[in-house]
Design a protein around this motif. Structure first.
Motif, PDB file in Angstrom:
ATOM      1  N   MET A  28       0.847  -1.182   0.000  1.00  0.00           N
ATOM      2  CA  MET A  28       0.000   0.000   0.000  1.00  0.00           C
ATOM      3  C   MET A  28       0.891   1.244   0.000  1.00  0.00           C
ATOM      4  N   ALA A  29       0.305   2.338  -0.484  1.00  0.00           N
ATOM      5  CA  ALA A  29       1.084   3.565  -0.612  1.00  0.00           C
ATOM      6  C   ALA A  29       0.219   4.777  -0.296  1.00  0.00           C
ATOM      7  N   LEU A  30       0.858   5.781   0.312  1.00  0.00           N
ATOM      8  CA  LEU A  30       0.185   7.061   0.502  1.00  0.00           C
ATOM      9  C   LEU A  30       0.227   7.816  -0.816  1.00  0.00           C
ATOM     10  N   LEU A  31      -0.906   8.357  -1.203  1.00  0.00           N
ATOM     11  CA  LEU A  31      -1.024   9.091  -2.458  1.00  0.00           C
ATOM     12  C   LEU A  31      -1.099  10.586  -2.175  1.00  0.00           C
ATOM     13  N   PRO A  32      -0.609  11.416  -3.104  1.00  0.00           N
ATOM     14  CA  PRO A  32      -0.730  12.872  -2.911  1.00  0.00           C
ATOM     15  C   PRO A  32      -2.192  13.302  -3.070  1.00  0.00           C
ATOM     16  N   ILE A  33      -2.634  14.197  -2.197  1.00  0.00           N
ATOM     17  CA  ILE A  33      -4.001  14.731  -2.283  1.00  0.00           C
ATOM     18  C   ILE A  33      -3.939  16.106  -2.925  1.00  0.00           C
ATOM     19  N   TYR A  34      -4.634  16.255  -4.046  1.00  0.00           N
ATOM     20  CA  TYR A  34      -4.686  17.542  -4.745  1.00  0.00           C
ATOM     21  C   TYR A  34      -5.592  18.487  -3.978  1.00  0.00           C
ATOM     22  N   THR A  35      -5.194  19.766  -3.926  1.00  0.00           N
ATOM     23  CA  THR A  35      -5.983  20.751  -3.204  1.00  0.00           C
ATOM     24  C   THR A  35      -6.437  21.872  -4.136  1.00  0.00           C
ATOM     25  N   ALA A  36      -7.584  22.468  -3.766  1.00  0.00           N
ATOM     26  CA  ALA A  36      -8.139  23.587  -4.522  1.00  0.00           C
ATOM     27  C   ALA A  36      -7.149  24.742  -4.436  1.00  0.00           C
ATOM     28  N   PRO A  37      -7.055  25.513  -5.489  1.00  0.00           N
ATOM     29  CA  PRO A  37      -7.875  25.536  -6.701  1.00  0.00           C
ATOM     30  C   PRO A  37      -7.282  24.747  -7.874  1.00  0.00           C
ATOM     31  N   ASP A  38      -6.643  23.618  -7.634  1.00  0.00           N
ATOM     32  CA  ASP A  38      -6.073  22.816  -8.721  1.00  0.00           C
ATOM     33  C   ASP A  38      -7.168  22.472  -9.736  1.00  0.00           C
TER      34      ASP A  38
END
Length: 173
Positions: free
Chosen positions: A1-11
């Motif tokens: 398992m892997a931690l994924l990057p979380i995209y943040t607004a206003p992307d």
């Protein structure tokens, strides 16, 4: 398992309309596992695939045990979810979002929903939800259509939050 990057607004990626999952295979199951790990680490109670950069109609939720050590987690993965019924009455919840960090606002949504979806085995399921689970399902499903909870707010409040997020991003880079 892997931690994924979380995209943040206003992307702009967060405004993408996600495509249906064609086949529930090992690749999708691995994505589901990675999304749960990412959601729990954040910590959050829901996460849509688009929030980790994957424009697929897939979300994970676990609203049980939030803040309580005496309840076992109840992870729920919904693949290609569709709301097939909504109640006539509404409920208001203070919502937050992993893609809109540190910002919260009251959002009005139908109090109950019925949703059909595929589980991680590719089997069709139906779920009737109320309370926090109903709100969380609707919130995460909005992501699949490029909608943030901010889009349910007044333009003034939405723009104020987006300006703060943009300023935070500039300061961080």
């Amino acid at each position: 398992m892997a931690l994924l990057p979380i995209y943040t607004a206003p992307d702009p990626l967060l405004k993408t309309i996600s495509k249906p999952v064609e086949d529930v295979d090992d690749k999708i199951r691995t994505l589901v596992e990675d999304m749960f790990e990412t959601m729990y680490a954040a910590p959050g109670i829901g996460l849509a695939a688009i929030q980790v950069g994957v424009p697929k109609r897939l979300l994970v939720i676990d609203v049980v045990g939030k803040g309580r050590d005496d309840e076992e987690p109840q992870p729920l993965a919904l693949i290609n979810p569709e709301i097939v019924w909504v109640s006539d009455h509404d409920a208001t919840y203070e919502e937050g979002c992993l893609s809109v960090p540190d910002h919260y606002a009251d959002v009005v949504r139908p109090a109950e929903v019925e949703v059909t979806y595929l589980d991680v085995e590719g089997e069709r399921q139906t779920l009737r939800a109320e309370g926090l689970l109903s709100t969380c399902i609707q919130h995460e499903m909005d992501h699949l259509d490029g909608i943030l909870f901010l889009d349910h707010l007044s333009a003034l409040k939405r723009n104020m939050i987006l300006r703060k997020l943009l300023k935070q991003k500039k300061l961080a880079s």
